[in-house]
Design an enzyme around this catalytic site. Structure first.
Site, PDB file in Angstrom:
ATOM      1  N   ASP A 159       0.845  -1.203   0.000  1.00  0.00           N
ATOM      2  CA  ASP A 159       0.000   0.000   0.000  1.00  0.00           C
ATOM      3  C   ASP A 159       0.879   1.251   0.000  1.00  0.00           C
ATOM      4  OD1 ASP A 159      -2.498  -1.618   0.566  1.00  0.00           O
ATOM      5  OD2 ASP A 159      -1.278  -2.111   2.314  1.00  0.00           O
ATOM      6  N   HIS A 187      -4.649  -3.419   6.459  1.00  0.00           N
ATOM      7  CA  HIS A 187      -4.403  -3.671   5.036  1.00  0.00           C
ATOM      8  C   HIS A 187      -5.722  -4.136   4.419  1.00  0.00           C
ATOM      9  CE1 HIS A 187      -2.894  -5.105   1.255  1.00  0.00           C
ATOM     10  NE2 HIS A 187      -3.389  -6.301   1.516  1.00  0.00           N
TER      11      HIS A 187
HETATM   12  P1  NAI Z   1      -1.849 -18.257  -4.239  1.00  0.00           P
HETATM   13  O1  NAI Z   1      -3.194 -18.865  -4.038  1.00  0.00           O
HETATM   14  O2  NAI Z   1      -1.248 -18.160  -5.589  1.00  0.00           O
HETATM   15  O3  NAI Z   1      -0.798 -19.048  -3.331  1.00  0.00           O
HETATM   16  C1  NAI Z   1      -1.042 -19.376  -2.012  1.00  0.00           C
HETATM   17  C2  NAI Z   1      -0.242 -20.620  -1.711  1.00  0.00           C
HETATM   18  O4  NAI Z   1      -0.343 -20.886  -0.321  1.00  0.00           O
HETATM   19  C3  NAI Z   1      -0.747 -21.870  -2.447  1.00  0.00           C
HETATM   20  O5  NAI Z   1       0.323 -22.482  -3.137  1.00  0.00           O
HETATM   21  C4  NAI Z   1      -1.267 -22.752  -1.311  1.00  0.00           C
HETATM   22  O6  NAI Z   1      -1.067 -24.132  -1.571  1.00  0.00           O
HETATM   23  C5  NAI Z   1      -0.405 -22.273  -0.152  1.00  0.00           C
HETATM   24  N1  NAI Z   1      -0.956 -22.588   1.166  1.00  0.00           N
HETATM   25  C6  NAI Z   1      -2.251 -22.615   1.567  1.00  0.00           C
HETATM   26  N2  NAI Z   1      -2.343 -22.993   2.844  1.00  0.00           N
HETATM   27  C7  NAI Z   1      -1.081 -23.202   3.275  1.00  0.00           C
HETATM   28  C8  NAI Z   1      -0.521 -23.627   4.513  1.00  0.00           C
HETATM   29  N3  NAI Z   1      -1.307 -23.927   5.554  1.00  0.00           N
HETATM   30  N4  NAI Z   1       0.823 -23.738   4.609  1.00  0.00           N
HETATM   31  C9  NAI Z   1       1.608 -23.465   3.556  1.00  0.00           C
HETATM   32  N5  NAI Z   1       1.132 -23.076   2.354  1.00  0.00           N
HETATM   33  C10 NAI Z   1      -0.184 -22.938   2.224  1.00  0.00           C
HETATM   34  O7  NAI Z   1      -1.925 -16.835  -3.524  1.00  0.00           O
HETATM   35  P2  NAI Z   1      -0.950 -15.580  -3.709  1.00  0.00           P
HETATM   36  O8  NAI Z   1      -1.404 -14.752  -4.823  1.00  0.00           O
HETATM   37  O9  NAI Z   1       0.453 -16.042  -3.669  1.00  0.00           O
HETATM   38  O10 NAI Z   1      -1.307 -14.754  -2.373  1.00  0.00           O
HETATM   39  C11 NAI Z   1      -1.007 -15.265  -1.100  1.00  0.00           C
HETATM   40  C12 NAI Z   1      -1.666 -14.421  -0.018  1.00  0.00           C
HETATM   41  O11 NAI Z   1      -1.137 -13.088  -0.025  1.00  0.00           O
HETATM   42  C13 NAI Z   1      -3.175 -14.252  -0.180  1.00  0.00           C
HETATM   43  O12 NAI Z   1      -3.758 -14.374   1.109  1.00  0.00           O
HETATM   44  C14 NAI Z   1      -3.314 -12.829  -0.660  1.00  0.00           C
HETATM   45  O13 NAI Z   1      -4.568 -12.290  -0.311  1.00  0.00           O
HETATM   46  C15 NAI Z   1      -2.207 -12.169   0.096  1.00  0.00           C
HETATM   47  N6  NAI Z   1      -1.766 -10.862  -0.413  1.00  0.00           N
HETATM   48  C16 NAI Z   1      -1.419  -9.914   0.501  1.00  0.00           C
HETATM   49  C17 NAI Z   1      -0.982  -8.674   0.112  1.00  0.00           C
HETATM   50  C18 NAI Z   1      -0.601  -7.633   1.125  1.00  0.00           C
HETATM   51  O14 NAI Z   1      -0.326  -6.508   0.703  1.00  0.00           O
HETATM   52  N7  NAI Z   1      -0.565  -7.896   2.421  1.00  0.00           N
HETATM   53  C19 NAI Z   1      -0.885  -8.326  -1.308  1.00  0.00           C
HETATM   54  C20 NAI Z   1      -1.238  -9.404  -2.199  1.00  0.00           C
HETATM   55  C21 NAI Z   1      -1.675 -10.620  -1.759  1.00  0.00           C
END
Ligand code: NAI
Length: 328
Positions: A159, A187
């Site tokens: 952000d 966030h």
């Molecule tokens: P994605 O769905 O591509 O990847 C998430 C991965 O986490 C998947 O490979 C899944 O198998 C794995 N996963 C699920 N549960 C798990 C566990 N218990 N232990 C280990 N791995 C586990 O999602 P992406 O795009 O990589 O985003 C990840 C997170 O980041 C989402 O929650 C998203 O909302 C968040 N995010 C946060 C931002 C921020 O500014 N704070 C910005 C963008 C995304």
């Protein structure tokens, strides 16, 4: 040679993981003199994909990469961890209520916090990226009673960086000319991006912008809703920019923020700026390489305080909800 730093990344096979791991291994996060050992945590179904990523990491022949280990067990993945990047989370599915989302994530971040408590190195630093990041960080911290809560942070840096880009574009300057923006609160779309103390080319940002209505009507909503705009355009949520923000957050924490400049960090409140003690909220913060410190004593206008209070109200509701679910 220096002992490698153990960096555990959860959700390593996800889209942020894919954008993040190569930059960590290249030295972008901890600097050109620090070898890293990557410890990838995934759910069992995604371990094979993580193995593919590990093969590509090998194929980069990064001189600083000491090795890659893959786990589907949190206790093993966090053993000896120095820097923990908690990216994997449960996304909101169709028809999922907020309570269900918080409960599902409690089932991830509670055990991960306990695993950090059990096995992390004494200097562990934790960044939670997985949403709802602030409350997931709170859950992890409260499951790690032996680790100081200050070591658990939530990512507001994306952000913050979005705000720098918008201000540079508006004023025809470079992002490096923009300093001391603050993203307060959660966030989420209710965050409060604040330019009151920012400077652009060394001058007060409100003066350089010269358009208070733009700040209120365009800048704040553009930054706060940028995540949705990216999904709309890209058909997938921010990944490379999120990974970049995670790199920036940890780099500044470990190596320090530039003199006279702060950044935005989701960190435990000491009661400053009317944020109830114990909440993990966005604050202006500096580091000299040890702990994040909240920048104290900034004047906050009535309008800004109202914006902060709205966002903090949402954090309080999330905390109450996870308390009710027995997650903290
Ligand atoms: P994605 O769905 O591509 O990847 C998430 C991965 O986490 C998947 O490979 C899944 O198998 C794995 N996963 C699920 N549960 C798990 C566990 N218990 N232990 C280990 N791995 C586990 O999602 P992406 O795009 O990589 O985003 C990840 C997170 O980041 C989402 O929650 C998203 O909302 C968040 N995010 C946060 C931002 C921020 O500014 N704070 C910005 C963008 C995304």
């Amino acid at each position: 040679s220096t002992t490698p730093v153990n960096v555990t990344v959860t959700g390593a096979a996800g889209q942020i993981g894919y954008a993040l791991l190569f930059r960590i291994a290249s030295g972008a996060m901890l600097g050109p003199d620090t070898p890293v050992r990557l410890r990838l945590l995934e759910i069992p179904q995604a371990v094979k994909a993580a193995e593919g990523t590990a093969m590509e990491l090998d194929d980069c022949a990064f001189p600083l990469l000491d090795g890659v280990d893959i786990f589907d067990d949190a206790t093993a993945a966090f053993d000896g961890v120095n820097v923990a990047l908690l990216v994997g989370a449960r996304p909101r599915g169709p028809g999922m209520e907020r309570g269900d989302l918080l409960a599902a994530n409690g089932g991830i971040f509670g055990p991960q916090g306990a695993a950090i408590n059990a096995g992390a190195a004494d200097d562990v630093r934790v960044l939670v990226v997985g949403n709802p990041a602030n409350t997931n960080a709170l859950i992890a911290a409260s499951s790690a009673p032996d680790v100081p809560t200050e070591r658990f942070t939530a990512m507001m840096r994306l952000d913050h960086n979005r705000a720098l880009a918008q201000l540079a574009q508006k004023t025809g300057t470079g992002v490096a000319d923009v300093t001391n923006v603050t993203i307060w609160g959660n966030h989420s779309a209710k965050q409060y991006p604040d330019v009151a103390h920012a400077t652009i080319g060394g001058r007060p940002a409100p003066e350089v912008i010269g358009d208070d209505a733009w700040v209120t009507d365009t800048f704040i909503p553009t930054v706060a809703k940028r995540g949705a705009a990216i999904i709309d355009a890209r058909g997938a949520s921010s990944a490379a920019s999120a990974a970049n923000a995670a790199i920036d957050h940890v780099r500044d924490w470990v190596l320090g923020t530039p003199a006279g400049e702060w950044t935005s960090v989701g960190m435990v409140s000491d009661g400053s700026y009317g944020v109830p003690e114990g909440l993990i909220s966005g604050f202006p913060a500096v580091s000299t390489g040890g702990a994040w410190e909240i920048v104290q004593g900034l004047s906050v206008s009535e309008t800004a305080q109202a914006g902060i209070d709205v966002s903090v109200g949402e954090l309080t509701e999330e905390r109450d909800a996870v308390k009710e679910l027995g997650l903290i």
